[in-house]
Design a protein around this motif. Structure first.
Motif, PDB file in Angstrom:
ATOM      1  N   GLU A 204      35.311  26.067  49.826  1.00 26.20           N
ATOM      2  CA  GLU A 204      35.016  25.047  50.813  1.00 26.20           C
ATOM      3  C   GLU A 204      34.298  23.866  50.157  1.00 26.20           C
ATOM      4  O   GLU A 204      33.462  24.050  49.265  1.00 26.20           O
ATOM      5  CB  GLU A 204      34.146  25.618  51.928  1.00 26.20           C
ATOM      6  CG  GLU A 204      34.734  26.832  52.623  1.00 26.20           C
ATOM      7  CD  GLU A 204      36.017  26.507  53.381  1.00 26.20           C
ATOM      8  OE1 GLU A 204      36.224  25.322  53.708  1.00 26.20           O
ATOM      9  OE2 GLU A 204      36.805  27.432  53.639  1.00 26.20           O
TER      10      GLU A 204
ATOM     11  N   SER B  14      37.666  20.559  52.976  1.00 23.35           N
ATOM     12  CA  SER B  14      38.657  21.612  52.790  1.00 23.35           C
ATOM     13  C   SER B  14      39.090  22.193  54.128  1.00 23.35           C
ATOM     14  O   SER B  14      40.240  22.586  54.304  1.00 23.35           O
ATOM     15  CB  SER B  14      38.080  22.709  51.903  1.00 23.35           C
ATOM     16  OG  SER B  14      36.838  23.169  52.447  1.00 23.35           O
ATOM     17  N   SER B  15      38.162  22.301  55.080  1.00 21.67           N
ATOM     18  CA  SER B  15      38.462  22.823  56.410  1.00 21.67           C
ATOM     19  C   SER B  15      37.334  22.418  57.344  1.00 21.67           C
ATOM     20  O   SER B  15      36.327  21.854  56.909  1.00 21.67           O
ATOM     21  CB  SER B  15      38.607  24.353  56.382  1.00 21.67           C
ATOM     22  OG  SER B  15      37.345  24.959  56.081  1.00 21.67           O
TER      23      SER B  15
ATOM     24  N   PRO C 139      32.419  24.275  57.566  1.00 16.23           N
ATOM     25  CA  PRO C 139      33.746  24.779  57.209  1.00 16.23           C
ATOM     26  C   PRO C 139      34.250  25.785  58.244  1.00 16.23           C
ATOM     27  O   PRO C 139      33.482  26.325  59.045  1.00 16.23           O
ATOM     28  CB  PRO C 139      33.521  25.436  55.847  1.00 16.23           C
ATOM     29  CG  PRO C 139      32.059  25.740  55.797  1.00 16.23           C
ATOM     30  CD  PRO C 139      31.384  24.685  56.606  1.00 16.23           C
TER      31      PRO C 139
END
Length: 861
Positions: A86, A50-51, A75
């Motif tokens: 996340e 997600s990041s 994350p």
């Protein structure tokens, strides 16, 4: 702790798979291969997130056991409670059956200290619909890591069938997390992506209801089940008696999905199966219950319709199964699907009785192969297609023959490779024989030389010589079985030792400082004082006792009476060793031989259950002397939480010592048969133990050990297997565990020398040979951990024996990489802090049994 996977094992599995007629398409107990995060079979582009915190903590660095980049995936932002924003995602490229997951935090050589204490898993079979995994009790959150470097493996019960998986960190407070992960399983050969069926029903028996619904179905469940998979594909076959279950902590009937013909007026159950692609189906196997005494039988007939693209075939395939009114056992019914091509199958299973129950449905198929040209029509010229005719697909027989030829060639090559490997192994074993003997001797010296060198009085050389001679017999331990592991190169992994405050320097130094050490610790060290080792008949050292204490106690007259052998009735052999055996017996009239302060829970005219240690008649003089010495010492042990000696038979051979035995057996077996008190246990009708009862038992063990430590006795094998359970959860400490084959895997064997319960031993006992009350305190902490997990697994079950010993080296080096037993689910924080204090590196900082007992009494309601 990198895992190395031998190429030979999967090759053998492939051969077995090709040659065997397996009853189920997948076995969760075998399907546990790493899918490629740590081994790099999964490519970087198949790992996303997600990041990311930085480029050096991107998703591609979230590989278990690898330390690339900054050491893990992290994350971008702090993970907050009650949010699932996340995730780390792994795309496997095809459907896989996933049974196990592993997680790890970010250590990065001591630079990082981030990990996920909890996490959830979501998975997808098509990349668009994501499903939250939940266990068999409906819980979604999985316990993760307690530090940044340990690998924590968690079985997925039930397993999942997925193409993509997401790990989503969960926290109860704001914190930074990092993760490294691995998936374990195997390819999902069925290709099944969903089944649709009527919802399972409830059977009301006279004594209790039986819930026969598909409780782990991951699709929509209203009046019917749609777009999901569940218990019919979890790899677990139901028992013959459907009111029982293979799975712990669940309700009766859990393994089966069932329907009654009263609720289905058509007389059949229709189930539709959707697959990942068009396949060539050979067979369908349906695991059915046939408990006809409960009006349950396997289906009598099944009609299957096949869909290739969007149209269903008009004519079904009909299979008639024989109705069995004689054998009530569950069974697989194999339906021949006659090589039909389809991407979906709709089957109507007809009732043979009031109920029909399935636990597994599997399919055997090949991916459909098509010729590049259309097959000729049945009539007319082969070069044209008649108007109105539909093109038909046909398997290319020439391609099939080529494929079969290639598979045969591959099998021959694999067989040749295996033969070469086995031939090389034989030669390697012959070459390594001599070096292995040397390594075993070095290992023995490293682990136990202190126990053989410093257990004697070095101020008197003649005394030392005589003691060494009298104990030489006991260096060989009776082998309990073939379960012991004897690694040939373990010594290479042990830490290099230098002189330290806690390590004996030489025999003379150890002897000179024994008095000072005793004054500091309140108890002499096994490696630093004159110790008498009471050698049990089973080959175990019952207690290690200071010589001064031994002289004071053994100088008194024996306070036990001779018991008539004819009044002993042998019931069961509990264990055996090199010099004797331990039997479970009934003793008639033994109440008359006891002093007034001791009472039994049975009437005077009733026989009493006792344990009888029996020395073999052919035992040598040293063994007989030790046995009589043990009788003298054991006759002085009088504590409500220590197994007491009741009587002896020493006027004739074989010599016998009669001790108490508690009616509920040992604590390990007792707890493993029970469940924690709560709603889940009530659903499964399992016997329960409350948390307050657990605390009461823990306190009794601490009380018994306090008594032994007051006498400067060192038990050296404290564990649940060596605690016996009586009425009202009464606990008494014993010493039978080592002699029982049931617990042979709890002991690590050093070839020809010693058998050690290393998973319960302190680091200084394993590496330095020091056994003290402080090392018993360590074992007490492990014993409490066993109890709070209800003895469902061994301590450090994720580590093999070599890794357990490696972990003791981490305690010695004290670089904060040592692994501690995790906090059990039932364990409150104050009790876990007490357990951690039992495992402190410095033995002088561990609490005494007096302090532990006082704290436990103060914490009880």
């Amino acid at each position: 702790m990198k895992r190395r996977w031998d190429l030979r094992f999967p090759l053998l599995i492939l051969l077995l798979y090709l040659s065997a007629d397996v009853t189920s398409q997948v076995n969760p107990g075998v399907c546990r291969y790493p899918l490629g995060m740590s081994g790099r079979q999964i490519q970087d582009e198949d790992i996303s997130a997600s990041s990311q915190w930085s480029e050096s903590t991107a998703a591609r660095y979230g590989r278990l056991d690898l330390e690339e980049g900054d050491g893990a995936w992290c994350p971008e932002i702090t993970v907050e409670p009650d949010t699932l924003k996340e995730f780390l995602q792994i795309d496997l490229g095809s459907l896989h059956f996933i049974t196990l997951v592993g997680t790890q935090g970010r250590h990065a050589g001591g630079i990082g200290n981030e990990f996920a204490q909890m996490y959830q898993i979501k998975y997808s079979r098509d990349g668009s619909r994501w499903i939250s995994w939940r266990n068999r009790q409906g819980r979604q959150v999985i316990e993760g890591n307690r530090n940044a470097y340990d690998v924590v493996l968690k079985d997925l019960e039930p397993p999942i069938i997925a193409r993509s998986v997401r790990f989503m960190p969960v926290t109860d407070h704001s914190m930074n997390v990092c993760m490294r992960v691995e998936l374990y399983g195997c390819e999902w050969l069925d290709g099944l992506v969903s089944y649709n069926a009527p919802a399972g029903e409830q059977m009301n028996l006279p004594s209790f209801p039986v819930y026969l619904n598909d409780s782990v179905y991951d699709g929509a469940v209203i009046h019917s089940m749609t777009e999901g998979l569940g218990q019919l594909t979890d790899g677990v076959c139901g028992l013959d008696d459907f009111t029982l279950s293979h799975v712990y902590n669940v309700w009766p009937g859990y393994d089966y999905v069932a329907w009654t013909n009263e609720s289905l007026p058509n007389g059949f159950v229709e189930i539709m199966f959707e697959f990942d692609r068009t396949r060539n189906f050979t067979t369908m196997k349906v695991h059915c219950n046939n408990m006809f005494t409960r009006h349950v039988k396997a289906f009598r007939q099944v009609s299957c319709y096949f869909r290739t693209e969007s149209d269903w075939e008009a004519t079904p395939l009909v299979f008639r199964a024989g109705v069995d009114d004689e054998d009530p056992s569950a069974r697989f019914v194999t339906v021949n699907l006659a090589n039909h091509m389809a991407s979906a199958i709709k089957c109507q299973f007809y009732f043979a009785d009031a109920w029909m129950m399935f636990s597994e449905i599997t399919f055997q198929s090949d991916t459909a192969m098509y010729n590049t040209t259309l097959a000729p029509p049945k009539t007319g010229p082969p070069t044209s297609t008649q108007p109105g005719d539909h093109p038909t697909h046909k398997v290319d027989d020439s391609n099939t023959r080529i494929l079969i030829g290639c598979l045969v060639a591959i099998i021959f090559i694999l067989v040749a490779i295996i033969v070469i490997i086995l031939w090389r192994q034989v030669w390697q074993k012959m070459i390594e024989k001599v070096s292995r003997r040397m390594l075993d001797d070095e290992l023995t010296a490293s682990l136990s030389i202190q126990s053989e060198t410093f257990a004697y009085n070095h101020n008197n050389q003649s005394t030392a010589a005589s003691e060494l001679e009298s104990n030489a017999t006991y260096e060989r331990i009776f082998p309990l079985g073939s379960d012991y592991q004897e690694p040939s190169q373990l010594i290479c992994k042990l830490p290099e030792f230098t002189q330290s405050a806690e390590e004996p320097a030489s025999p003379s130094t150890a002897a000179s400082k024994s008095t000072a050490t005793a004054a500091q610790d309140g108890v002499p060290h096994y490696a630093e004082a004159d110790i008498v080792n009471l050698q049990g008949v089973t080959g175990s050292n019952t207690y290690a006792i200071p010589a001064v204490t031994m002289d004071l106690l053994s100088g008194k007259d024996v306070a036990v009476e001779e018991f008539p052998r004819k009044l002993l009735t042998f019931k069961e052999k509990l264990g055996e060793g090199q010099f004797g055996e331990v039997h479970l017996c009934e003793a008639e009239g033994i109440q008359e031989f006891m002093d007034e302060e001791f009472s039994f829970d049975v009437d005077e005219d009733q026989p009493v259950l006792v344990a009888v240690k029996m020395l073999r008649a052919d035992a040598n003089k040293n063994a007989r002397n030790d046995f009589l010495k043990e009788i003298k010492i054991m006759s002085r042990l009088k504590d409500p939480n220590i197994i007491r000696m009741l009587a002896v038979c020493i006027y004739s051979d074989p010599l016998c010592m009669i001790t108490e035995y508690m009616e509920n057996g040992d604590l390990n077996q007792f707890l493993s048969r029970h469940q924690p008190q709560g709603q889940l246990a009530s659903l499964s009708n399992a016997p329960t133990v409350s948390f307050s009862d657990l605390c009461h038992m823990v306190t009794q063990i601490a009380s018994g050990m306090k008594y032994l430590s007051f006498l400067n006795f060192v038990h050296r094998d404290l564990a649940t297997r060596n605690c016996l359970v009586g009425k009202s959860h009464t606990i008494k400490i014993a010493d039978f565990g080592m002699s029982r084959n049931l617990y042979s895997s709890d002991y690590y064997r050093i070839q020809g020398r010693a058998v050690l319960p290393i998973r319960w031993m302190s680091w200084e006992s394993i590496l330095l040979g020091k056994f003290t009350t402080a090392s018993d305190v360590w074992a007490f902490g492990v014993t409490v951990w066993e109890m709070l997990t209800f003895c469902k697994e061994q301590p450090y079950s994720q580590l093999n024996d070599e890794q357990v010993i490696e972990n003791t080296g981490e305690f010695f080096r004290d670089q904060k990489r040592q692994i501690y037993l995790p906090q059990p689910v039932l364990c409150p924080d104050p009790l876990y802090k007490t357990m951690l204090s039992c495992w402190r590196r410095n033995s002088k900082e561990r609490p005494s049994f007096q302090e532990i007992h006082r704290a436990l009494l103060g914490s009880q309601p």
